[in-house]
Design a protein around this motif. Structure first.
Motif, PDB file in Angstrom:
ATOM      1  N   UNK A  13       0.846  -1.213   0.000  1.00 30.69           N
ATOM      2  CA  UNK A  13       0.000   0.000   0.000  1.00 30.69           C
ATOM      3  C   UNK A  13       0.875   1.254   0.000  1.00 30.69           C
ATOM      4  N   UNK A  14       2.020   1.192   0.698  1.00 29.39           N
ATOM      5  CA  UNK A  14       2.954   2.333   0.685  1.00 29.39           C
ATOM      6  C   UNK A  14       3.556   2.521  -0.705  1.00 29.39           C
ATOM      7  N   UNK A  15       3.935   1.403  -1.350  1.00 32.72           N
ATOM      8  CA  UNK A  15       4.508   1.505  -2.702  1.00 32.72           C
ATOM      9  C   UNK A  15       3.492   2.096  -3.682  1.00 32.72           C
ATOM     10  N   UNK A  16       2.255   1.651  -3.560  1.00 32.18           N
ATOM     11  CA  UNK A  16       1.215   2.158  -4.470  1.00 32.18           C
ATOM     12  C   UNK A  16       1.039   3.663  -4.274  1.00 32.18           C
ATOM     13  N   UNK A  43       0.006  -2.675  -9.538  1.00 28.08           N
ATOM     14  CA  UNK A  43       0.989  -2.916  -8.474  1.00 28.08           C
ATOM     15  C   UNK A  43       0.463  -3.934  -7.457  1.00 28.08           C
ATOM     16  N   UNK A  44      -0.840  -3.865  -7.187  1.00 27.12           N
ATOM     17  CA  UNK A  44      -1.440  -4.850  -6.267  1.00 27.12           C
ATOM     18  C   UNK A  44      -1.305  -6.249  -6.862  1.00 27.12           C
ATOM     19  N   UNK A  45      -1.531  -6.360  -8.159  1.00 27.12           N
ATOM     20  CA  UNK A  45      -1.443  -7.656  -8.836  1.00 27.12           C
ATOM     21  C   UNK A  45      -0.008  -8.174  -8.819  1.00 27.12           C
ATOM     22  N   UNK A  50      -8.529   7.735 -14.198  1.00 25.20           N
ATOM     23  CA  UNK A  50      -8.512   6.274 -14.252  1.00 25.20           C
ATOM     24  C   UNK A  50      -7.101   5.698 -14.217  1.00 25.20           C
ATOM     25  N   UNK A  51      -6.114   6.418 -14.814  1.00 24.46           N
ATOM     26  CA  UNK A  51      -4.801   5.773 -14.921  1.00 24.46           C
ATOM     27  C   UNK A  51      -4.192   5.496 -13.546  1.00 24.46           C
ATOM     28  N   UNK A  52      -4.561   6.292 -12.544  1.00 25.22           N
ATOM     29  CA  UNK A  52      -4.005   6.048 -11.204  1.00 25.22           C
ATOM     30  C   UNK A  52      -4.659   4.833 -10.552  1.00 25.22           C
ATOM     31  N   UNK A  53      -5.913   4.625 -10.890  1.00 28.38           N
ATOM     32  CA  UNK A  53      -6.551   3.380 -10.433  1.00 28.38           C
ATOM     33  C   UNK A  53      -5.880   2.175 -11.087  1.00 28.38           C
ATOM     34  N   UNK A  54      -5.616   2.291 -12.377  1.00 28.67           N
ATOM     35  CA  UNK A  54      -4.990   1.166 -13.095  1.00 28.67           C
ATOM     36  C   UNK A  54      -3.582   0.887 -12.553  1.00 28.67           C
TER      37      UNK A  54
END
Lengths: 397, 397
Positions: B279-282, B306-308, B297-301
């Motif tokens: 979560x910190x990296x994201x 990164x989560x994936x 949207x690009x920040x959601x993507x």
């Protein structure tokens, strides 16, 4: 206390009562969208819509969370991704929807448009006065829930001598009261049905600050801590010899009671003492005369007459142009329920109604003084449920 | 702190900006009915409606309290007894109302009907996306107000080691946090625009209780203290070695910031530590890449990717079917403002927007972990305003 579900029999009775009305009104069903009414009829307050047909089992169509809705309601739960799917989902259950009641008093216009587009051809009509009237009659289960909230506001009043100190700012006093009731199960704020109507705990204010008028549809006022919250407790420091208004509600398990008590550090002058005695006389008179069959308005007229006889008409329920036009209001899952003890409302009181009665007097140069109790209308009269002592809390200087 | 009015120049600029839009849209004016937007454009939150013509001075038509509205706004104030009188009152000012914008996203259907009947023949259209977009760009005055709220949630986090104790119930912990922020000017609850959306302070929950899904449109959950408040803090006792979610907002002078920090009494396991690092990296990656012109949207993507990559896709922003579809949301006078960092929303970020970004991970058998900060979008990137330390608060067993 604990996480307390609504009993199944209770939910069945509520739905049965509404279904009788749906049949009388020759509707196919009622589509509920409002969280308070979905909770009332289903026992669950998830993100959902509830369809109650004229006959047969209601269905809760849930966006989020499906699992929780299934644990909380006895009725069928079905996942719903979009309101667009809803007519098909209702169809699949063998239910019809040509004429449907819906809560048009609170449903935002755009949301209603979305529903109308999905239900192409359905004839929608406003059902809110039907559900509000039904909810105004409380069951024994609900009255017990209200007693829990009444006990919390009672305990809060008993705590006042320990909390209240000269020189405290009003909002500091309120923050301590809030913590006290939150630790005893208060949900955190007071739900209202009115558009733009908001209430955190109540109106806690002292001296002339309490007499500052507000946008709120109630007799007590208050400067508030910001123009973005221009009511109730503000920055005013509580001083000696001024009336301290402690008008607080609590909602344990969702059920709201409303109670006002007064405090003073030192003494009040004769005019304020006279006004407080008058508020007690008014509330005692309504306690004696109110019973099923008496009208909502006659109790307002009684209160107004007694205020006038005491020479206090100008101050009654707000000062001059800032008066409100009622002396009591129903309470339950919302603060502004039916009945409303107001001029011109000639409906009868019914057993099971629960009313907060609040004769109050506003003196722009002194403050607000009065009392408020919550009562259950029984077959024979009013039963007091806000049991805190009614004497003014008098603290030494 | 004190009762702080909105500066006159600020109000003039807001109205000017809206008037440009009104002219572009070829409307005669905008009729505001919603308390938040009336406050934004007038500086006053009394019971009123505000008419902003395409050109010339706006008028605040006030039911209650006229005196207070006059003290709080620089614009004309006129008493209004009923909405029926409104067209005549607007006429009297020499203003026209053939084509009028109105907030149809929040205005209840019945109220809109009443307005339409009064304005016989006026062509109303929804203005809410225009006002919401305008309000998404904050002025320096607003950013300073947001910094005040940010300071309050920062201080609350610094207080956690003194408040938090093993064996406390979640709602007891929350009651202490609420008192703390209330004593520092928080208005008492968090305003939202969404129908049925409610929030007292935030989501404070511990261990698996935080992972219980809710109706709320957010990644954190919580059992809540009652089915009548089925979210956030509940009866669960806070235990050792579990993630304690402290997702709290504060609204000083109406302006909301949103911040999440984590605490633990003892230690967290490797999986949770890994998720927190992710979560910190994201959030660092979005801090680096977000700037005016990048899309919502690009920040959601980015966050999702990164989560994936961290093997946590299933847990990202809620577990499986209870995921929410955004990683950030605008904050201001409401919690659910624009922009929304969500899939498919390809509008650009603009300087002056203020966003809460909240990458979080849900583990049904362990709890919720993650971080949330509020940022101002500046010409060059994101400026962090929630300044509390980002390390997990680690308390000894």
């Amino acid at each position: 206390m604990s996480y307390q579900l609504t009993p199944i029999e209770e939910l069945k009775k509520r739905v049965d009562n509404l279904q009788k009305k749906i049949t009388e009104l020759e509707l196919d069903g009622v589509l509920l969208t409002n969280n308070v009414e979905i909770f009332y009829y289903s026992g669950s307050m998830q993100n959902s819509m509830m369809y109650i047909p004229a006959a047969g089992e209601p269905v809760l169509f849930v966006k989020k969370s499906v699992e929780r809705a299934m644990k909380e309601t006895l009725f069928s739960v079905e996942p719903m991704l979009s309101v667009k799917d809803l007519p098909q989902l209702i169809d699949n259950r063998g239910l019809t929807y040509r004429k449907v009641g819906i809560e048009l008093d609170v449903l935002p216009y755009n949301q209603f448009q979305r529903i109308q587009r999905a239900f192409n051809g359905t004839d929608f009509s406003d059902i809110s006065q039907v559900t509000r009237l039904q909810r105004s009659i409380k069951s024994n289960f609900e009255i017990e829930a209200l007693r829990q909230s009444a006990e919390v506001v009672n305990e809060a009043i008993l705590e006042v001598p320990k909390i209240l100190k000269k020189g405290m700012k009003e909002f500091e006093f309120q923050a301590e009261l809030e913590r006290f009731v939150r630790l005893r199960g208060h949900l955190g704020y007071i739900r209202t049905r009115g558009y733009n109507m908001e209430l955190v705990l109540g109106m806690v204010a002292s001296g002339i600050s309490a007499a500052v008028p507000t946008s709120f549809d109630g007799p007590a006022g208050g400067q508030g801590i910001s123009p973005a919250m221009p009511q109730g407790a503000g920055w005013n420091e509580i001083k000696e010899n001024e009336p301290i208004l402690i008008d607080i509600a609590a909602a344990v398990n969702g059920y709201i009671v409303d109670q006002t008590r007064m405090a003073v550090i030192g003494d009040l002058d004769q005019e304020l003492e006279h006004a407080y005695q008058t508020s007690l006389e008014i509330i005692k008179e309504i306690e004696t005369s109110a019973k099923p069959g008496t009208t909502w308005s006659e109790h307002f007229e009684t209160a107004k007459r007694l205020a006038k006889e005491a020479g206090l008409e100008e101050h009654f329920m707000g000062y001059k142009q800032n008066k409100v036009k009622f002396v009591g209001h129903g309470v339950g899952l919302e603060l502004d329920e039916l009945p409303i003890l107001a001029k011109g409302l000639d409906r009868p009181l019914e057993a099971g109604m629960v009313i907060a009665i609040e004769p109050k007097f506003t003196f722009p140069n002194k403050g607000v003084i009065g009392i408020e109790n919550t009562y259950v209308v029984t077959e024979t009269g009013l039963e007091l449920i806000t049991i805190a002592p009614q004497e003014i809390i008098r603290l030494p200087k």
